[in-house]
Enzyme design. Structure first.
Site, mmCIF file in Angstrom:
data_model
loop_
_atom_site.group_PDB
_atom_site.id
_atom_site.type_symbol
_atom_site.label_atom_id
_atom_site.label_comp_id
_atom_site.label_asym_id
_atom_site.label_seq_id
_atom_site.Cartn_x
_atom_site.Cartn_y
_atom_site.Cartn_z
ATOM 1 N N SER A 209 0.929 -1.129 0.014
ATOM 2 C CA SER A 209 -0.036 0.035 -0.024
ATOM 3 C C SER A 209 0.822 1.167 0.072
ATOM 4 O O SER A 209 2.002 1.027 0.376
ATOM 5 C CB SER A 209 -0.926 -0.037 1.428
ATOM 6 O OG SER A 209 -0.006 0.300 2.331
ATOM 7 N N ASP A 210 0.451 2.485 -0.208
ATOM 8 C CA ASP A 210 1.070 3.687 -0.033
ATOM 9 C C ASP A 210 0.988 3.773 1.455
ATOM 10 O O ASP A 210 0.247 3.252 2.117
ATOM 11 C CB ASP A 210 0.757 4.544 -0.832
ATOM 12 C CG ASP A 210 1.708 5.816 -0.980
ATOM 13 O OD1 ASP A 210 2.505 5.818 -0.520
ATOM 14 O OD2 ASP A 210 1.525 6.600 -2.066
ATOM 15 N N ALA A 211 1.688 4.887 1.930
ATOM 16 C CA ALA A 211 1.711 5.043 3.439
ATOM 17 C C ALA A 211 0.501 5.317 3.928
ATOM 18 O O ALA A 211 -0.161 6.263 3.607
ATOM 19 C CB ALA A 211 3.166 6.101 3.673
#
Ligand code: BGC
Length: 732
Positions: free
Chosen positions: A287-289
């Site tokens: 995932s992105d942060a």
């Protein structure tokens, strides 16, 4: 990606793992800051953002901060990956994972290595203006060599987002607006980072990000929503992803945005149907942060447990930093909300990548390797950075002012001219501003006669007296203007992309001296330069070129290197033209003189500088276009001639338009390009070969179609000024 034996050992490992250990592999974290500063962490971030402290000072303060490295979680097998760039600490934590956890599965260390690690290369938007795959690959290879010495085995790069809107700050991290050029860039970066065998100690795993269409966020505003037809997605935005998956990219990062109402983080159509099933992607998705957590803010998940459930089911394998899998997946499994099959698939993918990266055999980094880079920059790497930097520069306008002569007295003005930090650009990893050659230093090193005065900062007022005094004795004024690093990159969209602050006044005042003026731009996005194009006789786009910035600018200003860069993103005439890109779908009323065409009342129809544009100190002509056809391909030949007085390199470009099709097609699409080096008066035939299979498109049902009918071939030095020829094409 791995051998049959390795696959078998993963199966065996999966059988031994508890649910908690499996979820652990899917959890990525970073050290938590627990204090130890005189001011709050939030204030520190503000201080570095508003320039009260430099990035280097910030780094020093951070290294003294008290941090929690979550050793207990690692020991219990509850952590799979870590964001870190400290080899000593990496080994220390790895020892806990390998020697003290029950199954000894190594941690995977990831970090953002976007345009160099210790040796900062030009920002990707600049580097792409070289239109040179060898350079794209070489800078990634050097970055991998340096980053791996710091214990990093995985990078969150390349960013392969197609970026059509110059307001979006992250355009600086992109390869611009074109899917063909973007695909070459994406493939080259994967080769550069991973090499033939990513397990080699100087290679690292690549991540394709952000999946997908992040560059199309509404209004160019970061993190915003994206609505787009499937045909546009597949024709305009997915090609670099598909290409780089074919090249063997090991991981993919989902984008923050939603696509047609479903956040990419929990989007089964994107993660499963397109990526894993249709493209056959074998690696894992991260995932992105914090993005899994943000599914609650998106309003698609009721709570964090729901977010964890939706994400894992959609095909999201690893949670970056939001703790949602760590906190909720085990209970979701216990409640029967998520099947073991889904969990196993995610863990198998993560272990496959760890195995392919050689982590099971070589989990540790040789700490001494870091020393050779930490104590200074390697000459060989610097040389590569210099070469790429000078080739990234784009000459936008020149009314006989450039090149300069060494005997000319130069008045150098503008705060950016003497600012190393702001040569680095966004996401500069372990680069240091103090090591960057500024424009001032570059000119001085080249033996120029320079008198320097800041006269105007990016934010501060113009000091007219200072300007007059610096310019008094000068033959020419070089004004360095643009944006500091913090104006592009993540969370740095701008609603007005003209020169910020009082810098236009600086240019006006420089012009009032009556001396010739050169504007050297330093920025991380295309700017709206309508006024500058009208008034300033020479404009050089130098972007943010990294450690060799000033050397490269000096080489071009003095004509030691004849500029050859070509834009990979359109420069709009005004901000209101955004998003502006050359490969726009045709309309029923293409922009023209008449009021009832697709245009603004208060802006020109055309952008200022089109995609593919860039001047040289010489000139090139295009003549005698010929097309040949055989069963498999079209060959288009054109004669390119150097009609000026000095040698130069031209990037000849071939575009195509499908004139009638079952869906509206772009007015032009880049299909090939060739570089030619020509002596004055020399002419060469350049031949572009287009495979007929590349002349189709995806329709709304995602079928790739090759439709018979009329096509136009265009050949020229940019996307606007081309020779053209029509052909009727039958594919069957
Ligand atoms: C960015 C990613 C980056 C990640 C880790 C996020 O905010 O969107 O591009 O890789 O942070 O640093």
């Amino acid at each position: 990606m791995i051998s049959k034996e390795q696959e078998q050992s993963i199966r065996e490992l999966l059988e031994k793992m508890t649910v908690e250990e499996k979820v652990g592999q899917m959890h990525q974290l970073a050290p938590s800051i627990v204090g130890g500063f005189d001011v709050s962490f939030e204030e520190l971030i503000e201080m570095v953002t508003d320039g009260r402290i430099s990035n280097e000072e910030f780094g020093k303060i951070m290294s003294t901060a008290e941090r929690d490295f979550h050793e207990e979680d690692i020991r219990a097998g509850r952590v799979g990956s870590y964001l870190l760039n400290d080899p000593k600490k990496a080994n220390e934590l790895q020892r806990i994972a390998v020697e003290e956890s029950r199954l000894g599965i190594p941690l995977l260390y990831g970090f953002d290595v976007i345009h160099g690690f210790r040796t900062t290369f030009p920002i990707p938007l600049a580097e792409t203006c070289t239109w040179n795959e060898k350079l794209f690959e070489a800078s990634a290879e050097i970055a991998a060599r340096e980053a791996s010495a710091y214990g990093i085995k995985w990078t969150f790069a390349p960013m392969v987002d197609i970026a059509r809107d110059a307001r979006w700050g992250r355009i600086s991290e992109s390869a611009g607006e074109d899917p063909y050029l973007g695909s070459l860039f994406a493939r080259a970066k994967v080769r550069g980072f991973q090499g033939k065998n990513p397990a080699d100690r100087e290679r690292i795993g690549a991540t394709l990000k952000h999946f997908v269409a992040y560059g199309a966020v509404e209004g160019g505003q970061d993190y915003n929503t994206v609505s787009m037809s499937k045909s546009m997605l597949h024709n305009g935005f997915l090609p670099p992803v598909k290409a780089a998956v074919e090249e063997g990219a090991m991981t993919v990062m989902a984008a923050f945005n939603d696509y047609n109402g479903v956040p990419c983080t929990v989007n089964p159509y994107l993660l499963r149907t397109v990526l894993k099933e249709s493209y056959g992607f074998q690696g894992f998705v991260v995932s992105d942060a914090n993005a899994i957590r943000e599914c609650v803010s998106h309003g698609i998940a009721e709570d964090l447990a729901d977010a964890s459930r939706q994400a894992v089911k959609a095909g999201m394998d690893m949670d970056m930093g939001s703790n949602v899998y760590h906190d909720h997946l085990v209970s979701q499994m216990e409640q029967g909300e998520v099947s073991m099959e889904v969990l196993d698939e995610a863990v198998r993918r993560i272990l496959t990548v760890k195995m392919a990266l050689g982590l099971f055999e070589h989990p540790y980094v040789e700490e001494e390797r870091m020393e050779q880079y930490d104590s200074g920059l390697k000459e060989e790497h610097l040389e590569a950075a210099r070469d790429t930097a000078k080739r990234s520069i784009v000459l936008l306008k020149n009314e006989g002012v450039l090149p300069l002569k060494k005997e000319q007295k130069i008045a150098l003005v503008g705060a950016l001219a003497d600012d190393g930090e702001n040569c680095l650009g966004a996401w500069f990893a372990n680069g240091r501003g103090s090591e960057c050659v500024t424009v001032k230093a570059g000119l001085e090193r080249a033996g120029a006669k320079v008198s320097y005065g800041e006269c105007c900062g990016v934010e501060s007022e113009l000091d007219r007296e200072a300007l007059e005094s610096v310019c008094k004795e000068a033959d020419v004024v070089v004004a360095v203007v643009g944006e500091p690093n913090a104006m592009s990159g993540e969370a740095s969209s701008r609603a007005d992309i003209t020169l910020p602050g009082h810098q236009r006044e600086l240019l006006e005042a420089a012009l009032e001296t009556g001396k010739p003026v050169v504007a050297v731009l330093m920025n991380g996005r295309p700017l709206a330069l309508f006024w500058e194009q009208e008034h300033v006789p020479a404009i050089l786009e130098s972007w943010q070129l990294g450690v060799a910035h000033g050397d490269a600018v000096a080489a071009v200003l003095f004509g030691e290197y004849n500029p050859s860069g070509k834009l990979c993103a359109t420069f709009p005439a005004m901000t209101g033209q955004c998003p502006r890109y050359y490969n726009h779908p045709n309309t029923g009323r293409p922009g023209g003189r008449s009021k009832f065409t697709s245009r603004y009342l208060d802006a020109p129809v055309e952008p200022l500088y089109p995609f593919g544009y860039g001047l040289s100190y010489t000139e090139f002509s295009y003549e005698n276009m010929r097309i040949k056809e055989d069963a498999r391909c079209f060959s288009v030949t054109v004669q390119v001639k150097n009609t000026g007085a000095c040698p130069g390199e031209e990037t000849a470009q071939l575009y195509l338009r499908d004139v009638t099709a079952s869906i509206v097609r772009p007015v032009k699409e880049l299909k090939a390009f060739e570089k030619v080096l020509l002596a004055p008066g020399e002419a060469k035939d350049v031949t572009f070969v287009i495979d007929k299979k590349e002349m189709g498109f995806y329709n709304e049902d995602m079928n790739y179609c090759l439709e018979d009918g009329k096509f136009i071939f265009y050949a020229g030095g940019n996307s606007r000024d081309c020779l053209e020829q029509e052909r009727m094409v039958a594919f069957s």
